[in-house]
Write an enzyme that holds these catalytic residues in place. Structure first.
Site, PDB file in Angstrom:
ATOM      1  N   CYS A 328       6.064   2.953   5.936  1.00  0.00           N
ATOM      2  CA  CYS A 328       4.971   2.337   6.699  1.00  0.00           C
ATOM      3  C   CYS A 328       5.489   1.801   8.036  1.00  0.00           C
ATOM      4  O   CYS A 328       5.881   2.580   8.891  1.00  0.00           O
ATOM      5  CB  CYS A 328       4.294   1.250   5.868  1.00  0.00           C
ATOM      6  SG  CYS A 328       2.635   0.805   6.458  1.00  0.00           S
ATOM      7  N   HIS A 426       3.260   3.868   0.259  1.00  0.00           N
ATOM      8  CA  HIS A 426       3.730   2.756  -0.560  1.00  0.00           C
ATOM      9  C   HIS A 426       3.693   3.164  -2.026  1.00  0.00           C
ATOM     10  O   HIS A 426       2.765   3.823  -2.479  1.00  0.00           O
ATOM     11  CB  HIS A 426       2.826   1.532  -0.371  1.00  0.00           C
ATOM     12  CG  HIS A 426       2.910   0.926   0.983  1.00  0.00           C
ATOM     13  ND1 HIS A 426       4.038   0.298   1.454  1.00  0.00           N
ATOM     14  CD2 HIS A 426       1.985   0.826   1.976  1.00  0.00           C
ATOM     15  CE1 HIS A 426       3.808  -0.164   2.681  1.00  0.00           C
ATOM     16  NE2 HIS A 426       2.572   0.158   3.016  1.00  0.00           N
TER      17      HIS A 426
END
Length: 495
Positions: A328, A426
């Protein structure tokens, strides 16, 4: 209407989240449809539901303990700190906007209808709802228009168990002081006290417990021992950041000032041969086998922080021989540049670490998706991940594209160049033995052997932890008393 019980604490970090998770597991084991609820959570570790809505991971963990799918109605308000004095406000899983603390304090009463709506929806699906408070109910400066502690308890007429942390010391003063600062109607709502995180012989506590009950006029519902569990804790109070042990396989996570979703790396902690260290400077970095760049709530600011303290230069130097993996915000940092034309973070344009051929443009709208994917062809040390199935979720404000000739092509879910890897996903390490494959590859590169068998099924491992938590609470809490104080929720007009 579902029956309710609420766990409040004398302060942050007393163990409310785990106590709620344990009760969720116990009630579920006893045959009740059980669900967690927290009206307002402040956290940088968040989760994306199947519907693409954002919620705090503490309630996701509690939903797992209850054996149910996480739903945003379990956490209708999520505050994600962006600065020391302000947060991004997320309501029912969608961004409302950024607010300074003072502005939100004045605004939050307007969110009571949303809290009621979420609770009522959850009540239709559950027999018992376990509610978690936040911080302390005795914070005098925050009691006005409270929507998360006694205000929430009054909103649904919930009985309260008040927990104190004996490991920090002063637990009797914590509990009695909190009761003293509550208003009479609030004290009447407290039906039991819990002394949490006890180490030692309980008989030594007995005189104090008798005095506590005499002075507080509330029974002690249990003395819970300090538990060694591998479950998620509150991200702002975790003790993970203090661990400095080096294992046979050493993983270094860069601890950004605005670090988020570091739960991505919890799966590695179940292997005793693996160390997961959180580092803030070059002296701590040393020579790890894998450097992990986690998510960030302020990617440009945290990249600037790394640049100024020398970590960026140290990581770039190690990239020739050390595996680096960014997720991310960390993935965005690894690229050629980050642009912020709308002032989402810092504004302007910033050079990236130039380790991956990507360019990121920050957008006004947040990407929120759950995904099940097959990993692409991956080169280098982690080539064994190629073709494996992975599950996870994306949650980011940026759009990342390739640079140069491939700039118009859609990037793979994992992009690799040499020893450097990046992904928006994630939870990528959690399933299908991916974490074990990563550790095995690092061990082979290092010329050592490492048993990764127990890392093959992280979900099964967490189940053992939830059961251990429930077994401990059954032994040390007065569950007959807890069942006796459960009562049907009753929505009131104002908190």
């Amino acid at each position: 209407m579902a029956k309710v019980i609420m766990i409040q604490g004398t302060m942050s970090g007393v163990g409310k989240s785990l106590l709620c998770a344990g009760l969720c597991r116990i009630f579920a084991q006893d045959g009740y449809r059980t669900a967690p609820f927290k009206s307002q959570n402040m956290a940088l570790n968040s989760f994306i539901t199947k519907e693409g809505l954002e919620m705090g991971r503490a309630q996701v963990m509690q939903a797992e303990a209850a054996g149910i799918e996480p739903s945003v109605c379990m956490n209708p308000i999520l505050l994600k700190p962006t600065t020391d004095v302000g947060s991004q406000v997320i309501v029912n899983g969608e961004v409302l906007g950024n607010m300074p603390a003072k502005e939100y304090f004045a605004y939050k009463k307007k969110l009571v209808p949303e809290i009621k709506k979420a609770f009522l929806k959850l009540s239709e699906q559950a027999d018992i709802i376990v509610i978690e408070g936040a911080g302390s109910p005795a914070e005098i400066n925050l009691k006005e228009n409270d929507i998360v502690n006694m205000g929430m308890a009054e909103l649904v007429d919930a009985p309260v168990l008040l927990a104190g942390d004996i490991d920090r010391g002063g637990v009797f003063a914590q509990l009695l002081g909190t009761l003293l600062l509550l208003e009479e109607r609030e004290r009447d709502r407290v039906c039991g006290l819990i002394i949490n995180k006890f180490r030692g012989d309980k008989s030594i506590l007995d005189p104090g417990i008798r005095m506590l009950e005499e002075k507080g006029h509330v029974p002690v519902a249990g003395v819970v021992p300090y538990m060694h569990l591998s479950l998620e804790d509150e991200d702002s109070l975790t003790d993970r950041f203090a661990k400095k042990r080096k294992g046979a396989i050493d993983l270094a996570v860069i601890h950004f000032p605005r670090i988020s979703n570091f739960t991505d790396f919890d799966v590695f902690e179940q292997n005793p041969d693996v160390s997961v260290r959180y580092v803030t400077g070059t002296a701590e970095l040393s020579d790890p086998d894998l450097i992990l760049l986690p998510g960030s709530k302020n990617t440009m600011g945290d990249l600037k922080w790394m640049r100024e303290n020398g970590l960026e230069a140290a990581i770039k130097k190690k990239a020739a021989t050390t595996v680096i993996f960014g997720i991310c915000g960390g993935y965005q940092m690894l690229g050629e540049c980050i642009e912020d034309p709308y002032g989402v973070e810092e504004g302007g344009k910033m050079r990236g670490m130039e380790l991956l051929p990507t360019r990121t443009v920050l957008k006004k709208e947040k990407t929120r998706t759950q995904e099940e994917v097959v990993l692409p062809e991956i080169s280098g040390v982690l080539s064994g991940l190629s073709g494996k199935k992975a599950w996870g979720y994306e949650i980011h404000m940026g759009d990342t594209k390739g640079c140069g000739e491939a700039s118009e092509n859609k990037l793979p879910v994992v992009l690799s160049k040499g020893n450097v890897y990046g992904s928006y996903l994630h939870g990528i390490f959690d399933e299908n033995g991916i974490a074990g494959e990563v550790i095995a590859a690092l061990a082979e590169q290092k010329g050592i052997s490492c048993d990764t068998g127990e890392m093959m099924d992280y979900a099964a491992f967490k189940e053992t932890q939830y059961n251990k938590l429930a077994d401990t609470l059954r032994e040390y809490l007065d569950m007959d008393h807890i069942y006796s104080i459960l009562r049907e929720a009753r929505i009131t007009e104002t908190p």
